[in-house]
Write a protein that holds these residues in place. Structure first.
Motif, short mmCIF file in Angstrom:
data_model
loop_
_atom_site.label_atom_id
_atom_site.label_comp_id
_atom_site.label_asym_id
_atom_site.label_seq_id
_atom_site.Cartn_x
_atom_site.Cartn_y
_atom_site.Cartn_z
N GLY A 54 -10.50 -10.59 -4.17
CA GLY A 54 -11.87 -10.25 -4.86
C GLY A 54 -12.60 -9.62 -3.76
N GLY A 55 -13.63 -8.50 -4.31
CA GLY A 55 -14.47 -7.76 -3.61
C GLY A 55 -13.90 -6.57 -3.28
N THR A 56 -14.65 -5.57 -2.52
CA THR A 56 -14.30 -4.11 -2.47
C THR A 56 -13.51 -4.23 -1.02
N HIS A 97 -8.49 -6.85 3.59
CA HIS A 97 -7.99 -5.68 2.69
C HIS A 97 -6.39 -6.09 2.47
N LEU A 98 -6.04 -5.71 1.26
CA LEU A 98 -4.79 -5.77 0.44
C LEU A 98 -3.88 -4.92 1.27
N SER A 132 2.87 -16.19 -8.41
CA SER A 132 2.14 -15.51 -9.82
C SER A 132 2.26 -14.23 -9.57
N LEU A 133 2.83 -13.30 -10.66
CA LEU A 133 3.04 -12.02 -10.55
C LEU A 133 2.31 -11.41 -11.58
N ARG A 134 1.71 -10.12 -11.22
CA ARG A 134 1.06 -9.32 -12.25
C ARG A 134 2.06 -8.83 -13.24
N GLY A 149 -8.62 -9.83 -7.49
CA GLY A 149 -8.50 -8.68 -6.39
C GLY A 149 -7.62 -7.72 -6.69
N LYS A 150 -7.05 -7.97 -8.03
CA LYS A 150 -5.91 -6.71 -8.20
C LYS A 150 -4.73 -6.68 -7.49
N ALA A 151 -4.50 -8.10 -6.97
CA ALA A 151 -3.19 -8.09 -6.28
C ALA A 151 -1.94 -8.19 -7.09
#
Length: 448
Positions: A29-31, A354-355, A391-393, A426-428
């Motif tokens: 989450g977050g920028t 940061h990812l 958990s995978l997208r 968070g788009k991981a």
């Protein structure tokens, strides 16, 4: 089946045999702030052998699988990998759809537990992942044949996809033969089994309580109105009578898994979750994971499954990594009952959030590097991880995830479940949650 055909089938079952939702979010989450951190460093070599846990093997089943063990024993617990409806001799998915696959899956689990010197009657918690929630009734028909009485606690959701084109996948935890196990009855609440629902509200062992997934329904079974905020509050309130009946309380919660039907409700969920826990004045928050799933049984948008310790042992101990900031309404890890429960972890630099760049492979490496640091702070290590939940997208990333994952466990890997979820905070690309055995000197006793 021989030659390349057997190899192909084996690859399929091994890819498929590792899938349930140990569900995700420690930290998304977050920028992301800038500048980005340097690439993650390679993992340090794991210890040469398990110290506080052991691998379970089944005669006639494949051995030396590079990315999972079918089950791990630690103390008086057995942690089984997610299983699907494959015939373990032919490595083929049984025909007949969800009901037939559920029967075969549970037969596989029965054989696996027998190899671990325990039985299906000793199962305390099952996590069920369905490719289609419409198959839920058929799954229940087969499932209840194995537990006509005193069934385990259970959580069941529709995920986005299962490996191997399976309809269902089931992961279980069980106590050793002869260990304490009792199902919890709640005064004033209807008996689920009497209503044809094959689950117990909770199952209690000597020191731990495994609670079924709770949605925002009152005790009549009616979903509260008001959306995510109201449902979170009601679901958390539903835990109170269960914890009390089991000799526990909110201060003894050790780990929770959250399923959302819409990841866009994540911030609202977190706000209400935090408010509710603060109102209880709990001494610490449990470890946690939260993901978007495909669907929940019923019309709810939130479900939470929790594990707690009893009041018979000290309150859970929060694990803190020196220099790491607080990243959300959860503990990085909790120690209780001889196990370290690690929150869902994404491939983020823990100081900047940061990812890491590069997609699923580098994210897996960073996530497991983070978990390695958490376990070190907990007094454990990768060599005694008993279970991992991935958990995978996208299952398209499965190969890259496995390549990075096996670098951390070149031998004796933990049990595992891995599914494609609807989305992650968070788009991981991937989120990983683990549990690890603790040395007897750093736990009350390795008995749960």
């Amino acid at each position: 089946m021989a030659g390349s055909a057997l190899q192909g089938a084996l690859a399929l079952i091994l890819a498929a045999v590792c899938c349930v939702v140990l569900q995700g979010c420690g930290g998304g989450g977050g920028t992301p702030p800038s500048p980005p951190p340097p690439p993650p460093t390679p993992p340090s070599p794991p210890s040469p052998a398990r110290k506080w846990s052991e691998v379970v093997t089944v005669p006639g089943w494949p051995k030396n699988i590079p990315f999972l063990s079918f089950a791990i024993k630690a103390g008086n617990m057995v942690y089984a990998s997610g299983m699907q409806g494959f015939d373990m001799k032919t490595m083929e998915l049984v025909p007949g759809g969800a009901q037939a696959e559920t029967t075969q899956t549970l037969k596989n689990l029965q054989e696996l537990l027998e190899a671990a010197n325990t039985t299906m009657q000793n199962v305390v918690l099952c996590s069920v992942s369905l490719a289609k929630i419409a198959d839920f009734e058929d799954v229940n028909k087969a499932y209840k044949e194995f537990w006509p009485n005193a069934p385990p606690a259970r959580v069941a959701v529709q995920v986005a996809a299962l490996a191997g084109n399976a309809s269902v996948e089931i992961q279980c935890n069980a106590v050793a033969q002869g260990a304490a196990r009792s199902d919890i009855k709640i005064p004033g609440f209807p008996d689920p089994v009497a209503k044809g629902i094959p689950l117990s509200y909770a199952v209690k062992t000597k020191d731990m309580v495994y609670i079924s997934g709770m949605q925002g329904m009152d005790k009549t079974g009616k979903l509260v109105s008001g959306g995510i905020v109201a449902e979170v509050g009601q679901a958390l309130a539903n835990l109170a009578p269960i914890l009390t009946a089991a000799g526990s309380d909110y201060n003894h919660l050790v780990s929770c898994s959250i399923s959302l039907t819409d990841i866009n409700a994540y911030d609202q969920m977190n706000k209400r979750y935090t408010e509710y826990m603060k109102s209880l004045k709990v001494s610490s928050l449990p470890a946690r994971v939260a993901v978007q799933v495909g669907a929940l049984a019923g019309k709810g948008c939130f479900e939470i499954q929790c594990t707690a310790s009893t009041k018979d042992i000290p309150e859970p101990e929060v694990v803190q990594v020196p220099g790491w900031p607080t990243v959300g309404p959860f503990a990085m890890a909790i120690k209780a009952g001889g196990i370290a429960y690690v929150s869902g972890n994404q491939g983020r630099d823990m100081n900047t959030s940061h990812l890491v760049d590069g997609g699923a492979g580098p994210e897996t490496t960073k996530s497991l590097s983070n978990i390695q640091e958490i376990l070190k702070a907990a007094g454990s290590g990768l060599e005694d991880v008993v279970a991992c939940e991935l958990s995978l997208r996208s299952l398209a990333d499965f190969k890259d995830v496995n390549k990075a994952y096996t670098e951390f466990w070149p031998h004796d890997p933990p049990s595992r479940v891995a599914v494609q979820v609807g989305d992650l905070p968070g788009k991981a690309s991937v989120e990983i949650r683990c549990a690890a055995g603790l040395a007897p000197k750093s736990a009350e006793a390795m008995v749960v």
